[in-house]
Structure formats: C-alpha cells, structure tokens
Write an enzyme that holds these catalytic residues in place. Structure first.
Site, PDB file in Angstrom:
ATOM      1  N   GLY A 327       0.822  -1.201   0.000  1.00 24.77           N
ATOM      2  CA  GLY A 327       0.000   0.000   0.000  1.00 24.77           C
ATOM      3  C   GLY A 327       0.860   1.256   0.000  1.00 24.77           C
ATOM      4  N   SER A 328       0.374   2.291   0.648  1.00 27.21           N
ATOM      5  CA  SER A 328       1.067   3.584   0.611  1.00 27.21           C
ATOM      6  C   SER A 328       2.349   3.619   1.424  1.00 27.21           C
ATOM      7  CB  SER A 328       0.124   4.686   1.087  1.00 27.21           C
ATOM      8  OG  SER A 328      -0.930   4.855   0.167  1.00 27.21           O
TER       9      SER A 328
END
Length: 640
Positions: A327-328
């Site tokens: 993810g981020s």
C-alpha cells in the site's frame, strides 16, 4: 538217534575279528577327535575376533550420553527456552525377545488409545544404529512409571530414562520467533551425524531452534559399562562426557514482544521492531500464536488438526512469511527512487484533480480523495498520501526503474541474517510477469505498483528492515535475532553485505523524512491523531492494502464487505528522527485504513521503547557501526 558233534570255535579267527573291530573303533574315535579339534581350532583361532566381540557385547555395552541443550535468553537475560527434567520410555530392539509382544504389552500398560498405537509402533522402528534406544514416549507420569517398574521383568530391552525436556515459559508470545523442537523423524535421521546425535531424541524444527541447532545441541558423549547376563549394569569402565549446547542470547526484548501481542489484541497481524543502528530485532510477533510446548513431546492428532483447520492460521508466521501489498507505505521508497533516477526533485509539483490519466487513455486512476489535493509537492504528497503524485512518478520511472531502485531496499529479497524460513516476497517486474504468466507488462500495472498495489507482496520483516534502512539514511545493517552464542558475540561480515545506498544529494534523505514526519505532525497528516502529544520526533507512513480489486469508479465500503475481504491496515515508522533508536512495521489484517487502525500501535511501541526503557543500556556489542553478524490488481483508490 544221537546228535551230531559241533565243531570247536576257531580262536585265531575270533582274535582277528576283535582286532579289526578295535581298529575301526579307534579310527572312528580319532576321526571324531579330529573333527572336534578342527572345530575347536576354527572357533578359537579362525573365529576368535568374531566371538570375542560377541562376548564383549554381552559383557560390555557402549551407551550414548546425549548433551544438554543450550538455553535461550532475551536481551535482558529473561529465560525464553529452558530444559526441565522428565522421564522417557525407550526401547532397544535387539534386546527385546519378542518385539510385537513387547509393544502390545506396553500399549496395554500405558493404556494407549487405539489411534496412537500405530504411531507407537512406528517410533519403535526409528533408530540410528544397532543397540541404540528408540524413543517410544516422552514425559511419562508417575502412574505410568510405576506400572512399567512393576512389569520390568516382562519387558526386556525397555527402559525408563531421565532426561531434560525442552520447555517454553511463554509459548504464545514467542512461538513463531523461537520455533520449537520435536522428535527426530526418519528423514532427519538420514541426514544427521549418527554419532553426534546418538541418544538424542529431539531436534530444532522451526525458528531460532532450527537455525542455531548446531550450537544449541552440543556434542554427544559415550560411556562403556559392564553388565551381567541379565543386562544389569555392574560397573562403568570408561566415560567420555558430552559437551553441553551453548546458550543463546537473542536481541528480542520479552517486554516488547508482550506489548506487541497485547496491542494486536488477538487480531490477525504482525508487528516487527528493529534497532536501526545495530539491526537488532527487538520484537517480531505474529498473531494468533500457539502453544509450542505441544510439539515437543508430540502433539496429538486431534490438536494438530485443530491448529491446521483454524481459519486464523495460528501456525503461519505472518512476520516472515506473510505476503501483503505494501500500500502507501511504499511511497517514501518510491520518492527515493524518483530522486535517484532524476525523475523528480524535492520541489517538483503536480496539480491533482483527484485522478491521473495515462497519455491517450481515457481511464482515470483515482486519488483516495475524490476531489483531489490541488497543488502537491513531494513533502505534501507524503503527508497526505497523495496517489496522483505517485501515479505520475511511477509512470515516469517505469516498472524497470521501480524494480531496480526498490530492490536496493530489500524488497523481493530475504533481508535477515539468521531467520529460518524467511520468504523473499515479490517485487513485480517485467521479467517476472513474462516468466509467470507469459504476458507483457502493461502501463496501468506500473501505476498500481507505484502506490503499492497490484502484484506487490512484502513481509512485515521486509517492511521493518526497509524502514530501518531509511532511518539510517542508507546505511545497511541487516536485521538479526542472535546477539551471542555462548560467550561469543555473533558478528556479521560486512564484506558479504550489499553496499549502502548512496544518493547524489545526501539531503534528499531528509527531504523524504520531512514528509514522513509531517504524516504524524503536519496539519494534513494522515496519522496526525496518532502523533498528538509526541515527546520526540517521529517519522512514519500509513498504508492500506487492498484484499481485492475494485472496479472502475467503484467506491470502497467496508461495512458492505465480509470481514476477511476488508483492507489490511499498515504503518511503518521510526524515531527519534535525529537519532533513530527504533523502527517499527505494523500490519493488521482486514482492519481498514492504516492511519486509523495501525498507526497508534506503532506509536505505542515507540513510546514504550523510548520513554519507558530509554534509561536502560543498549545490548552491549563488541564493535561499533562496523560490527556485523557472521552466520551462515488494478487500484481503485486507496487512502494512505
């Protein structure tokens, strides 16, 4: 009428007959004496070595003396794995008159369930060499020992022997990190040194117990004893004492392990904490855990099936083998990649309308904030976790640049020095997809990779290691679990370690770290709630990993999804910014957004280490910074 007169006996003829019979008898006696003498010569001379050996075996017996397994301690000297006295049931097959009858009697005396009798018989056939005892049963209770003692005369070759058995005081919090020992199986018998493992019934199966098996096991000894015809020991003739296994001191802190377990609160997930300067792993937790003591004496079929069938996978080590999209959390590393490749500078800005479009492509790759963040530079892109900025950067880098640069941080590689069974995860690349699917790489997949979605697979240990590398401003210190083996410090050979990451401008490290610090302390920081009241400077990055892909323009709604289809929550952080002493990676499965459900767990870990334990000295090392250990999907818009 008178009878006729008989002729008198011929004395000469009678003497001849007697003489012949005497010679025949004498010859027969001589032949028999010759046969007896030749047999005596054969046995006493020609077969002397064979029969003297058999005689010695009946009178003199060599018994193995297994070594005591080394203990395992945490960094503060807290005992993590010990040995407790127990009684085992063993069998020497060669001394049993009738093996099947003996096993049947044992099964009856021990009151074994029918389903365990076959396993009992299989153990009787496992051995390393003749006259070596096979372990039939461990940890006998007082009642079983008494019944065996009363019936000992009926059980030739069967012995009850005292031995130290492995015991884990805190199995639930240490099960995955330590691993466990178990009975030696047939496959292991074939590869082990039969001499060194003579009399040893247990071996490290997983985790630290397996990786450091040679050091923990020690060296077996021998003793030569004299016995009578019944096998009873008369005296000890000769003895070679075993060499105990070496004690192992780990870098783990039991208090940090317990805290991580408490923070996860029974949810599926993992927390890994590392000391960046040394690579010491302070905590490495995977939940749920399991009772590793069950495996030492042999877990029952029912209990093992229960663990295997558990939907939460308690036997699975999420910290080292769990695969998750980052993810981020990948964005700080993407920023370093873009700076290194010259695709951006710290002042590069874009205008974010809430989406990104590839040239000549009508599809919109959306930012998590539908209306966009407006004008965004590198620091703000990290602070608000702007997807559009990193879509653009990913397109500029291309999948080749992403793969090349992010591999330097350990993604797609095994990063630890001494962790058994660590997975390398998956760093997507053009070559990987061609080999795996025989398909080309598409530009849209590059955008997914740029925000940590798609084919990405990382482990919590990899994320923690990469965070520590970032905290060190590119100085590489591989994570490891062992601090000392016996009195010797475990050292790394820096000549075998990948070189440090050097940037054209060393100030770029601080530019990226400033953006990460703003995640917790900035006005728009995605984890600003977790950063409230900080007493030190902390840099971090939240992440939300999709479990399944959303369709075009489809909106994510957790309440409409089954619990196990919801997003994973991730957070990585280190602190203090100016002198990093701890780097943490947190993954909570199916919890939702990383800023909401993982950031506060990382904050709690750093608080405990820096504020509660900072007065304690660091684990003493034999060197300084140079000290090292020698050991052998399509995105639908995700908020950071």
């Amino acid at each position: 009428m008178p009878r006729p007169r008989h002729t008198l006996k011929n004395a000469h003829q009678e003497m001849q007959l007697i003489r012949v019979r005497s010679w025949v008898a004498a010859l027969a006696v001589l032949v028999l004496i010759g046969v007896l003498a030749s047999r005596l010569v054969y046995l006493q001379v020609m077969q002397h070595d064979v029969y003297i050996t058999r005689s010695e075996k009946n009178r003199v017996r060599v018994e193995p003396l297994p070594p005591t397994r080394g203990l395992i301690f945490d960094r503060r000297g807290e005992l993590l794995a010990e040995n407790r006295p127990t009684y085992n049931l063993t069998l020497v097959r060669e001394r049993a008159d009738d093996l099947d009858a003996t096993l049947e009697l044992l099964a009856e005396l021990l009151e074994l369930p029918e389903k365990e009798i076959e396993a009992f018989r299989q153990r009787s056939r496992q051995r390393q060499r003749p006259y070596q005892p096979a372990l039939l049963m461990s940890d006998l209770d007082a009642r079983q020992i008494a019944r065996l003692a009363v019936n000992r005369y009926r059980l030739p070759g069967v012995e009850v022997e005292g031995q130290l058995l492995r015991y884990y005081p805190d199995p639930e919090i240490m099960s995955h990190a330590l691993g466990f020992v178990g009975r030696i199986n047939t496959d292991e018998l074939e590869r082990l040194d039969s001499g060194n493992y003579a009399g040893t019934h247990f071996i490290g199966k997983t985790g630290v117990e397996r990786f450091y098996e040679d050091a923990l096991h020690g060296k077996a000894g021998l003793r030569k004893i004299e016995t009578n015809a019944r096998g009873r020991v008369l005296r000890e003739l000769e003895r070679s004492d075993p060499v105990p296994g070496q004690d192992l001191t780990l870098t783990l802190d039991k208090r940090m392990q317990q805290l991580a377990v408490d923070l996860l609160g029974g949810r599926r997930g993992s927390i890994v904490a590392i000391e960046p300067a040394t690579g010491d792993i302070l905590a490495m937790v995977s939940t749920p855990g399991f009772d590793s003591n069950q495996f030492v004496t042999g877990i029952s079929v029912a209990n093992y099936r229960e663990l295997q069938d558990d939907i939460d996978l308690p036997l699975f080590n999420r910290a080292t083998r769990g695969h998750y999209p980052p993810g981020s959390t990948i964005k700080p590393f993407m920023a370093i990649a873009g700076l290194s490749e010259g695709r951006i500078t710290p002042r590069t800005t874009i205008r974010d309308p809430g989406y990104y479009q590839l040239p000549n492509d009508s599809r919109r790759y959306r930012n998590w904030l539908r209306w966009g963040h407006g004008r965004v530079d590198l620091e703000r892109a990290l602070e608000v976790s702007n997807n559009t900025y990193f879509y653009s950067l990913a397109h500029e880098l291309g999948i080749d640049g992403i793969s090349r640069q992010l591999r330097r941080f350990g993604f797609g590689e095994r990063v630890a020095e001494d962790i058994y069974g660590e997975s390398p995860g998956l760093l997507p690349s053009r070559e990987w997809k061609r080999g795996r699917f025989d398909m080309p790489w598409y530009p849209g997949e590059t955008l997914s990779a740029g925000i940590g979605q798609g084919y990405w697979q990382i482990t919590p240990l990899q994320l923690a290691s990469a965070t520590a590398l970032l905290a060190n401003r590119g100085h590489r210190v591989p994570p490891h679990l062992a601090a000392r083996v016996g009195d010797k410090e475990v050292r790394m050979d820096r000549t075998k370690i990948e070189p440090d990451i050097e940037l054209a401008d060393a100030g770029w490290w601080q530019d990226v770290i400033d953006g990460m610090e703003a995640v917790l302390s900035g006005r728009e920081g995605t984890a600003r709630r977790s950063g409230q009241g900080l007493k030190y400077r902390m840099a971090g990055k939240s992440g939300t990993a999709q479990v399944f892909s959303l369709g075009k323009d489809e909106k994510y709604n957790a309440e409409e999804l089954a619990e196990r289809l919801r997003d994973h929550a991730l957070f990585m952080a280190f602190a203090p910014v100016e002198d990093p002493q701890i780097a943490v990676a947190v993954i909570v499965e199916n919890a939702g957004g990383g800023s909401s459900h993982a950031a506060h767990l990382a904050r709690a870990m750093t608080d405990k280490w820096l504020l509660d334990f900072k007065h304690l000295p660091r684990l003493q090392r034999a060197g300084n910074d140079n000290t090292s250990v020698t050991t052998q999907k399509t995105p639908g818009g995700v908020e950071g």
